[in-house]
Design a protein around this motif. Structure first.
Motif, PDB file in Angstrom:
ATOM      1  N   PHE A 128       0.824  -1.207   0.000  1.00 28.11           N
ATOM      2  CA  PHE A 128       0.000   0.000   0.000  1.00 28.11           C
ATOM      3  C   PHE A 128       0.862   1.263   0.000  1.00 28.11           C
ATOM      4  N   LEU A 129       0.183   2.363  -0.242  1.00 27.93           N
ATOM      5  CA  LEU A 129       0.867   3.636  -0.443  1.00 27.93           C
ATOM      6  C   LEU A 129       1.977   3.946   0.572  1.00 27.93           C
ATOM      7  N   PRO A 130       1.697   3.814   1.881  1.00 30.35           N
ATOM      8  CA  PRO A 130       2.776   4.161   2.823  1.00 30.35           C
ATOM      9  C   PRO A 130       4.006   3.269   2.633  1.00 30.35           C
ATOM     10  N   MET A 148       5.921   4.537  -0.354  1.00 30.82           N
ATOM     11  CA  MET A 148       6.598   5.789  -0.011  1.00 30.82           C
ATOM     12  C   MET A 148       7.810   5.534   0.882  1.00 30.82           C
ATOM     13  N   HIS A 150      -3.899  21.914  -3.756  1.00 32.26           N
ATOM     14  CA  HIS A 150      -3.630  20.523  -3.370  1.00 32.26           C
ATOM     15  C   HIS A 150      -2.206  20.108  -3.755  1.00 32.26           C
ATOM     16  N   GLU A 151      -1.534  19.481  -2.838  1.00 38.33           N
ATOM     17  CA  GLU A 151      -0.145  19.102  -3.121  1.00 38.33           C
ATOM     18  C   GLU A 151       0.150  17.634  -2.868  1.00 38.33           C
ATOM     19  N   ILE A 152      -0.790  16.929  -2.243  1.00 36.60           N
ATOM     20  CA  ILE A 152      -0.466  15.561  -1.824  1.00 36.60           C
ATOM     21  C   ILE A 152      -0.118  14.667  -3.015  1.00 36.60           C
ATOM     22  N   ILE A 180       3.560  12.937  -3.963  1.00 34.32           N
ATOM     23  CA  ILE A 180       3.832  11.492  -4.073  1.00 34.32           C
ATOM     24  C   ILE A 180       4.517  11.203  -5.411  1.00 34.32           C
TER      25      ILE A 180
END
Lengths: 232, 265
Positions: free
Chosen positions: A77-79, A82, A121-123, A127
């Motif tokens: 998953f995403l985390p 990252m 928005h920057e999220i 990523i």
């Protein structure tokens, strides 16, 4: 097992090479697991041993690609993705000063990224930025709320290869169109690959506004940039 | 406690197509179900339409209010779409949303005043989306100040602390909870609203995260929520938490919900 092997082979050079390989393998495993501390330790050891950094980075880039695939198939998953990207960047910080200028991995291209005027928005953008950085691209981040002309000015200054526009609202999507129009007006459209993305966007829209590509997520965005710039 | 039903939103799976097709029956059903399950307001959002948001929003307003007797929440950052839909609304509406960004504030404020609308105020300003609770509280304070100075009653303002995904920054959940508590303490009289589902973006079993988040947010002082009223578990948690927080004299609402089969364990 390794001791037995060494005993049987009795070749010191080979075992040193083998040890190095073992370390690289450990490094890619630690990268996959997102174990930043372990990655840094191994990277420093490899550096001290005089390992071929380009080769090591290549292995790591391949591993990052695998991480991206596992993300796309919901295996991770995403985390977790990252975490791996951040571990990759920590290794690059260790290797950075020791890389040969102009060598294959020093930079695979420069990507200028931002969100158009009116979009705070920057999220998503961040990523994508993280994944591109981890995959060896130079990033110039213009942040949110960027004027169309500013995209172009900064791209010219930085001699960017790619202009990436991230937008989270339908009301700010025309900002991407304006950037492409301005590039056309100035006769410099061919100098850049323009890519777009963000929750309300889709590939049809990207095509319609004349972008070079669209990506669904940060992992796909990396693949897209690699494809557009012909680096693999 | 206000529940805003979130199902009529073109970014949800399959909704965009039904909207393009102007399938009125489909949207009537969505409105009826949500109200039957406790929605106090019905959210209408067609933000994913690249073109024709004004026309689509107006169409949705007509369809929904001809079906259910509840106020609408017009969910759009686009003043033009809001201006097109507002004159059609028969009841007082909630506008979702205004921010502290100069252009957006000036674009939406006249509509809030003209239609005496309730207004969701998002914690964003021209310097961006605040990353911690202190900055969020500062933006909220400035927004409340600007709105009330312009004649908007405190009771009509709903601060939205802006929920961001936990998957991207693991402090994002806590930042919202702390902001809610901060607004409750420092800005008495103002309402606090939020959508929950952003928090779980990028994680598996998102519902679980959303549920835990709802309970924490209510505990911190959330008094309005944008959610899916068809999510029985969520509604059950909402009710049980309110009862636990002393908002349910004689546990009446809880007992009633149990008898009506609205509660799921």
């Amino acid at each position: 097992m390794r001791i037995l092997k060494r005993f049987l082979l009795g070749n010191k050079n080979f075992t040193r090479e083998e040890r190095k390989m073992e370390r690289v393998k450990k490094l890619t495993q630690a990268l996959s697991a997102g174990d930043q501390a372990e990655c840094v330790t191994l990277a420093k050891e490899l550096l001290a041993e005089g390992a071929d950094l380009d080769a090591v980075i290549k292995e790591m880039t391949n591993e990052m690609r695998e991480v991206g695939k596992r993300f796309e198939t919901f295996e991770i998953f995403l985390p977790e993705m990252m975490m791996a990207a951040e571990a990759m960047m920590a290794v690059m910080d260790v290797f950075g000063p020791h890389l040969v200028e102009g060598s294959g991995v020093a930079s695979r291209g420069t990507v200028l990224i931002g969100a158009p005027r009116g979009d705070m928005h920057e999220i998503g953008k961040n990523i994508v930025k993280l994944m591109l950085k981890a995959n060896g691209f130079q990033i110039i981040d213009l942040g949110p709320n960027v004027d169309p002309l500013e995209f172009i000015k900064r791209a010219e200054e930085a001699k960017a290869d790619v202009i990436a526009i991230s937008t989270l609202m339908t009301t700010t999507m025309p900002g991407a169109t304006q950037v492409i129009q301005l590039l056309n007006d100035k006769g410099i459209r061919d100098k850049y690959k323009v890519i777009v993305g963000g929750a309300p966007t889709n590939p049809d829209w990207a095509k319609q506004i004349g972008a070079d590509g669209w990506a669904e997520d940060a992992s796909k965005a990396t693949e897209l940039v690699e494809k557009l710039l012909g680096v693999n | 406690m206000l529940i805003v039903g979130e199902r009529i939103n073109s970014s949800r799976k399959g909704i965009g197509e039904q909207l393009e097709a102007r399938n009125a029956e489909f949207f009537r059903q969505l409105a009826i179900e949500q109200v039957a399950n406790g929605a106090d307001l019905v959210d209408v959002n067609c933000g994913t339409l690249v073109q024709g948001e004004e026309e689509a929003l107006t169409w949705l307003v007509d369809v929904v209010q001809a079906t259910v007797d509840k106020p609408l929440c017009l969910d759009s950052p686009n003043p033009k779409a809001l201006a097109a839909a507002l004159p059609r609304c028969k009841q007082r509406v909630m506008i979702n949303s205004i921010t502290g960004e100069k252009d957006r504030f000036e674009g939406v404020l006249p509509l809030v005043k003209e239609y005496k609308a309730q207004i969701v105020a998002l914690c964003i300003d021209d310097s961006g989306i605040p990353d911690d609770d202190r900055k969020r509280l500062a933006v909220a304070t400035a927004l409340v100040d600007k709105l009330t100075t312009n004649g908007v009653p405190l009771d009509d303002i709903f601060i939205d602390p802006l929920v961001q995904p936990l998957s991207v920054n693991q402090q994002n959940g806590l930042a919202v909870i702390k902001t809610i508590a901060g607004v409750r303490e420092k800005l008495p009289g103002v309402h606090i609203i939020c959508g929950l589902s952003n928090v779980s973006y990028g994680l598996p079993l998102r519902k679980l995260i959303n549920q835990a988040f709802l309970v924490l947010a209510l505990g911190a002082g959330l008094d309005a929520v944008i959610l899916d009223p068809m999510d029985k578990k969520m509604i059950s948690l909402l009710q049980a938490t309110r009862t636990l927080l002393g908002q349910d004299a004689y546990c009446r609402a809880y007992l009633q919900a149990v008898r009506q089969g609205k509660i799921e364990v």
